[in-house]
Design an enzyme around this catalytic site. Structure first.
Site, mmCIF file in Angstrom:
data_model
loop_
_atom_site.group_PDB
_atom_site.id
_atom_site.type_symbol
_atom_site.label_atom_id
_atom_site.label_comp_id
_atom_site.label_asym_id
_atom_site.label_seq_id
_atom_site.Cartn_x
_atom_site.Cartn_y
_atom_site.Cartn_z
ATOM 1 N N ASP A 220 -0.543 -5.558 8.186
ATOM 2 C CA ASP A 220 0.871 -5.612 8.585
ATOM 3 C C ASP A 220 1.025 -6.005 10.049
ATOM 4 O O ASP A 220 0.077 -5.928 10.830
ATOM 5 C CB ASP A 220 1.556 -4.265 8.324
ATOM 6 C CG ASP A 220 0.897 -3.106 9.074
ATOM 7 O OD1 ASP A 220 -0.333 -3.139 9.265
ATOM 8 O OD2 ASP A 220 1.617 -2.177 9.491
ATOM 9 N N GLU B 267 -0.301 0.099 9.206
ATOM 10 C CA GLU B 267 -0.879 0.587 10.462
ATOM 11 C C GLU B 267 0.196 0.728 11.531
ATOM 12 O O GLU B 267 0.161 1.630 12.355
ATOM 13 C CB GLU B 267 -1.982 -0.375 10.957
ATOM 14 C CG GLU B 267 -2.799 0.157 12.125
ATOM 15 C CD GLU B 267 -2.261 -0.179 13.508
ATOM 16 O OE1 GLU B 267 -2.737 0.390 14.488
ATOM 17 O OE2 GLU B 267 -1.324 -1.014 13.621
HETATM 18 ZN ZN LIG Z 1 -3.061 -3.612 15.475
#
Ligand SMILES: [Zn+2]
Length: 381
Positions: free
Chosen positions: A81, A143
């Protein structure tokens, strides 16, 4: 030997053009499934086996691809992401790989979809028959928000590699420790009333003043109590982000909210921090019962450290003839460390991450490929 996958730059392009923004704001949060499927196709072409797992209660996915069986080996980890972007500040198209001035521009070029292009390119150039121990590639989700991809993977996997490398942009430095991040909001409830008679109410802003005084004392305490010389800012930090009252000037303010964050160093655990915070607020809460409410905002990320004396750290330091160091930003390492000793090492600079016109300088390309190849040979051949 004919190459089974597109060229390095073609792969890079294909990864960048798939939007994979993750955000707390549900209206812009996107699934990463298309990117996961693309990565799976590439790694399948290189004879890797693929496992795709849905993160429970989300439309997000992790992919684990692996080559070789048995114990040990090496796991490379990256997140699929990106953060959101502001189109008014970008001068290039975030989803179109643009090459100019010896740089590659695009959203995620360093943070960190580009890492997969490097891995694919290096693996496709290796004589796979020489691989004796497994190579794993982990592609995680979310993340940039709650790190639920790495959290879920570390809880559910059975694999036991010898080492994990997270390819976040470290300018190819070896990172063995980073700070954590925890954010809080305190809501303070007063009683409103006409401002002409302050004793008609309880002014929440005045209570917030007492709280801030105590928090600043806590800030001073953790600063002198906890010290880690390897960090450029060698102590835990605390920062107030906002203070908000809700009343017009002629009313007694009935609700005031304060937000603040703390970035702990590895010696300061969340448990200790929570105890310190509770103790800090105890007296004021007693004075003002049922008016002061502390809660976490965002998802807390612990600090991370693997000892410089650990044999894996020594092994990698010796391999590249450089010493490991620390950074002040967070990664998935505190979760992945449950699986294996983890280090952070990747191309590009964190200065470009989460920044308009994110870029990777060409000068990183060859060194990164060499480093990844050396790691594979050292751990897997
Ligand atoms: Zn990163």
């Amino acid at each position: 030997m004919t190459r089974k996958i597109p060229s390095f730059i073609e792969i890079y392009k294909s990864l960048i053009q798939i939007p994979t923004i993750s955000s707390e704001n549900k209206t812009i949060d996107l699934s990463n499934k298309i990117l996961i499927d693309l990565l799976s196709n590439y790694f399948s072409e290189l004879n890797f086996s693929i496992q795709i797992k849905n993160i429970p209660n989300t439309n997000k996915f992790n992919m684990l691809s692996s080559f070789g069986v048995g114990r040990g080996g090496l796991l490379f980890s990256g997140h699929t992401d990106t953060v959101n972007f502001d189109e008014n500040t970008w001068t290039t198209d975030p989803f179109k790989l643009t090459e100019k001035n010896d740089k590659i521009y695009g959203l995620g070029v360093v943070d960190m979809k580009g890492f997969f292009a490097f891995l694919l390119d290096v693996i496709s150039s290796i004589n796979i028959k020489k691989i004796k121990k497994p190579i794993y590639i982990l592609a995680t989700a979310n993340e940039e928000t709650d790190m639920s991809g790495a959290r879920y993977f570390s809880k559910s996997t059975k694999i036991k590699p010898d080492c994990i490398i997270i390819g976040e942009p470290t300018c190819l430095k070896i990172i063995n420790a980073h700070k954590g991040h925890i954010a809080y909001k305190i809501d303070i409830f007063g009683d409103t009333g006409h401002s002409s008679n302050p004793s008609n109410g309880v002014n929440s802003i005045e209570i917030s003043y007492e709280i801030i005084k105590q928090l600043i004392n806590l800030k001073k305490y953790i600063k002198q109590k906890y010290l880690h010389q390897d960090f450029s800012i060698s102590h835990p930090t605390m920062n107030f982000g906002s203070i908000q009252g809700n009343a017009p000037i002629n009313r007694i303010c009935s609700l005031c909210s304060i937000t603040f964050e703390i970035r702990p160093i590895p010696q300061l655990s969340f448990e200790t921090l929570e105890t310190l915070l509770k103790d800090t607020l105890k007296k004021i809460k007693k004075k003002w019962p049922n008016r002061i409410f502390l809660k976490n905002i965002f998802f807390p990320i612990p600090a991370y450290e693997i000892s410089k004396k650990h044999h894996i750290v020594k092994k990698i330091e010796n391999l590249f003839k450089i010493k490991s160091t620390t950074v002040n930003y967070c990664t998935e390492a505190p979760f992945l460390k449950k699986i294996a000793p983890t280090l952070i090492l990747g191309p590009g600079s964190i200065d470009q991450a989460h920044h308009p016109d994110e870029y990777l300088h060409y000068s990183f390309i060859d060194p990164t490929k060499n480093i990844l190849k050396k790691l594979i040979v050292k751990f897997c051949c």
